[in-house]
Design an enzyme around this catalytic site. Structure first.
Site, PDB file in Angstrom:
ATOM      1  N   TYR A   1       6.110  -3.635  -5.034  1.00 53.10           N
ATOM      2  CA  TYR A   1       6.477  -2.326  -4.800  1.00 53.10           C
ATOM      3  C   TYR A   1       8.130  -1.782  -4.426  1.00 53.10           C
ATOM      4  O   TYR A   1       8.320  -0.901  -5.810  1.00 53.10           O
ATOM      5  CB  TYR A   1       6.613  -1.372  -3.196  1.00 53.10           C
ATOM      6  CG  TYR A   1       6.317  -0.546  -2.951  1.00 53.10           C
ATOM      7  CD1 TYR A   1       4.974   0.960  -4.046  1.00 53.10           C
ATOM      8  CD2 TYR A   1       7.664   0.421  -2.096  1.00 53.10           C
ATOM      9  CE1 TYR A   1       5.065   1.631  -3.131  1.00 53.10           C
ATOM     10  CE2 TYR A   1       7.440   1.479  -1.915  1.00 53.10           C
ATOM     11  CZ  TYR A   1       6.424   2.004  -2.215  1.00 53.10           C
ATOM     12  OH  TYR A   1       6.656   3.345  -2.490  1.00 53.10           O
TER      13      TYR A   1
ATOM     14  N   LYS B   1       9.978   0.723  -7.421  1.00 51.04           N
ATOM     15  CA  LYS B   1      10.017   1.881  -7.524  1.00 51.04           C
ATOM     16  C   LYS B   1      11.572   1.332  -7.835  1.00 51.04           C
ATOM     17  O   LYS B   1      12.591   2.616  -8.571  1.00 51.04           O
ATOM     18  CB  LYS B   1      10.588   2.073  -5.801  1.00 51.04           C
ATOM     19  CG  LYS B   1       8.628   2.389  -5.736  1.00 51.04           C
ATOM     20  CD  LYS B   1       8.599   2.981  -5.896  1.00 51.04           C
ATOM     21  CE  LYS B   1       7.354   3.537  -5.876  1.00 51.04           C
ATOM     22  NZ  LYS B   1       7.071   4.930  -5.898  1.00 51.04           N
TER      23      LYS B   1
HETATM   24  P1  NAP Z   1      -0.566   8.361  -0.792  1.00 55.03           P
HETATM   25  O1  NAP Z   1      -1.035   9.249   0.496  1.00 55.03           O
HETATM   26  O2  NAP Z   1      -1.313   7.390  -0.812  1.00 55.03           O
HETATM   27  O3  NAP Z   1      -1.588   9.069  -1.902  1.00 55.03           O
HETATM   28  C1  NAP Z   1      -1.331   8.391  -3.133  1.00 55.03           C
HETATM   29  C2  NAP Z   1      -1.403   9.488  -4.870  1.00 55.03           C
HETATM   30  O4  NAP Z   1      -1.570   9.087  -5.194  1.00 55.03           O
HETATM   31  C3  NAP Z   1      -3.422  10.272  -4.269  1.00 55.03           C
HETATM   32  O5  NAP Z   1      -3.337  11.438  -4.807  1.00 55.03           O
HETATM   33  C4  NAP Z   1      -3.691   9.009  -5.116  1.00 55.03           C
HETATM   34  O6  NAP Z   1      -4.908   9.985  -5.913  1.00 55.03           O
HETATM   35  C5  NAP Z   1      -2.891   8.790  -6.342  1.00 55.03           C
HETATM   36  N1  NAP Z   1      -3.143   7.968  -7.102  1.00 55.03           N
HETATM   37  C6  NAP Z   1      -3.153   6.847  -6.511  1.00 55.03           C
HETATM   38  N2  NAP Z   1      -3.433   5.914  -8.160  1.00 55.03           N
HETATM   39  C7  NAP Z   1      -3.256   6.796  -9.003  1.00 55.03           C
HETATM   40  C8  NAP Z   1      -3.664   6.837 -10.718  1.00 55.03           C
HETATM   41  N3  NAP Z   1      -3.563   6.003 -10.624  1.00 55.03           N
HETATM   42  N4  NAP Z   1      -4.096   7.697 -11.102  1.00 55.03           N
HETATM   43  C9  NAP Z   1      -3.594   8.909 -10.953  1.00 55.03           C
HETATM   44  N5  NAP Z   1      -3.142   9.239  -9.195  1.00 55.03           N
HETATM   45  C10 NAP Z   1      -3.475   7.992  -8.403  1.00 55.03           C
HETATM   46  O7  NAP Z   1       1.039   7.953  -0.844  1.00 55.03           O
HETATM   47  P2  NAP Z   1       1.720   9.248  -1.116  1.00 55.03           P
HETATM   48  O8  NAP Z   1       1.965   8.824   1.087  1.00 55.03           O
HETATM   49  O9  NAP Z   1       1.515  10.892  -0.673  1.00 55.03           O
HETATM   50  O10 NAP Z   1       3.542   8.761  -1.878  1.00 55.03           O
HETATM   51  C11 NAP Z   1       3.446   9.259  -2.775  1.00 55.03           C
HETATM   52  C12 NAP Z   1       4.145   9.237  -3.491  1.00 55.03           C
HETATM   53  O11 NAP Z   1       5.463   8.512  -2.453  1.00 55.03           O
HETATM   54  C13 NAP Z   1       4.189   6.975  -4.204  1.00 55.03           C
HETATM   55  O12 NAP Z   1       4.925   6.831  -5.106  1.00 55.03           O
HETATM   56  C14 NAP Z   1       5.056   6.050  -3.293  1.00 55.03           C
HETATM   57  O13 NAP Z   1       5.325   5.442  -3.286  1.00 55.03           O
HETATM   58  C15 NAP Z   1       6.682   7.273  -2.921  1.00 55.03           C
HETATM   59  N6  NAP Z   1       6.702   7.000  -1.668  1.00 55.03           N
HETATM   60  C16 NAP Z   1       6.384   7.379  -0.052  1.00 55.03           C
HETATM   61  C17 NAP Z   1       6.285   7.179   0.684  1.00 55.03           C
HETATM   62  C18 NAP Z   1       5.671   7.016   2.094  1.00 55.03           C
HETATM   63  O14 NAP Z   1       6.639   7.129   2.909  1.00 55.03           O
HETATM   64  N7  NAP Z   1       4.493   7.982   1.769  1.00 55.03           N
HETATM   65  C19 NAP Z   1       7.956   7.047   1.107  1.00 55.03           C
HETATM   66  C20 NAP Z   1       8.383   6.531  -0.208  1.00 55.03           C
HETATM   67  C21 NAP Z   1       8.312   6.687  -1.482  1.00 55.03           C
HETATM   68  P3  NAP Z   1      -6.894   8.784  -5.234  1.00 55.03           P
HETATM   69  O15 NAP Z   1      -6.271   9.392  -3.906  1.00 55.03           O
HETATM   70  O16 NAP Z   1      -6.773  10.459  -5.607  1.00 55.03           O
HETATM   71  O17 NAP Z   1      -6.949   8.244  -5.907  1.00 55.03           O
END
Ligand code: NAP
Length: 249
Positions: free
Chosen positions: A157, A161
């Site tokens: 990951y 990133k």
């Molecule tokens: P999440 O709740 O797991 O949601 C992920 C989203 O990405 C879902 O809508 C999922 O769609 C979609 N997705 C996954 N694979 C996909 C693909 N191949 N094509 C299109 N859509 C896809 O994640 P989140 O926590 O909101 O994170 C969002 C972003 O922020 C990510 O890039 C993550 O790495 C980054 N981030 C998150 C955190 C954190 O603390 N949460 C921290 C740093 C960075 P479906 O459900 O429809 O499959």
């Protein structure tokens, strides 16, 4: 106050849940027309489309795999056909497959790199054509504090990133002369479904270690995206903005 994204069209990948969902909602509240994608959460995607339309903007959800080059090309072509333009691209779709290096399989390494990093290449390449023609665009890539600092148990990951940061800076340099900006956001600990599966004790310890003493919300990240998508950031490109409650300070 006038809405910061009035007159803009945005495409947000992975908006059925979590941070992407918040970005879509806040963008629509700020007056943007919103195209968004989902992959497996079909019902949630349809519900979001209805929620956005109720806010009085144009909105459409597309089932599309961001990690697939051809699907990304088709998606952007469809969005431009449906909306007539594209001003803001938010590359948000992402996954984790955490493990220690000794337990990471080749398949899970490839999948994390493909979904998190190749997707950013796919969508940015597909969107640049329209942005170049109109000499206007803002690309916002979701990196992570883990991409800046590294994290044991997340080498796949973290690599994806960190790769996003190198890509972001390079595209900012390539496309700056055409008035296309490209920035990254590095969220810290944002409380979504991705983090909801964690042990509550661990979560409490994390909150304690954050200078602002709380996990972030999707809205915290979405507000930074509004800044980067709007003309408020007209002179900001090639940057990584940490939205982490001071975690890396
Ligand atoms: P999440 O709740 O797991 O949601 C992920 C989203 O990405 C879902 O809508 C999922 O769609 C979609 N997705 C996954 N694979 C996909 C693909 N191949 N094509 C299109 N859509 C896809 O994640 P989140 O926590 O909101 O994170 C969002 C972003 O922020 C990510 O890039 C993550 O790495 C980054 N981030 C998150 C955190 C954190 O603390 N949460 C921290 C740093 C960075 P479906 O459900 O429809 O499959």
């Amino acid at each position: 106050m006038s809405k910061l994204l009035a007159g803009k069209t945005a495409l947000i990948t992975g908006a059925s849940r979590g941070i992407g969902y918040s970005i879509a909602k806040v963008f629509a509240q700020q007056g943007a027309d919103v195209a968004f994608t989902y992959l497996s959460s079909v019902e949630k995607g349809q519900a979001l489309e209805a929620e956005l339309l109720a806010l009085g903007v144009k909105a459409k959800g597309y089932k599309s795999d961001a990690s697939n080059y051809n699907e990304a090309e088709k998606l952007v072509a469809d969005v431009v056909a449906d909306f007539g333009t594209l001003h803001i691209l938010v590359n948000n779709a992402g996954i984790t497959k955490d493990n220690l290096l000794m337990r990471i399989t080749e398949e899970s390494w490839d999948e994390v790199i493909r979904v998190n990093l190749k997707s950013v290449f796919n969508l940015t390449k597909a969107a640049q054509r329209t942005m170049l023609k109109q000499r206007l665009g803002s690309i916002i890539n979701l990196s992570s504090v883990v991409g800046v600092k590294g994290n044991a148990g997340q080498s796949n990951y973290a690599a994806s990133k960190a790769g996003i940061i190198g890509f972001t800076k390079s595209i900012a340099l390539e496309l700056g002369s055409r008035n296309i900006r490209c920035n990254a956001i590095a969220p810290g600990f944002i409380e979504t479904e991705m983090t909801g599966a964690l042990d509550p004790k661990t979560v409490e310890q994390w909150r304690e270690q954050i200078p602002l003493k709380r996990g972030g919300t999707g809205e915290d990240v979405a507000n930074a995206c509004v800044f980067l998508g709007s003309e408020m950031s007209a002179y900001v490109t090639g940057q990584v903005i940490n939205v982490d409650g001071g975690m890396l300070t």
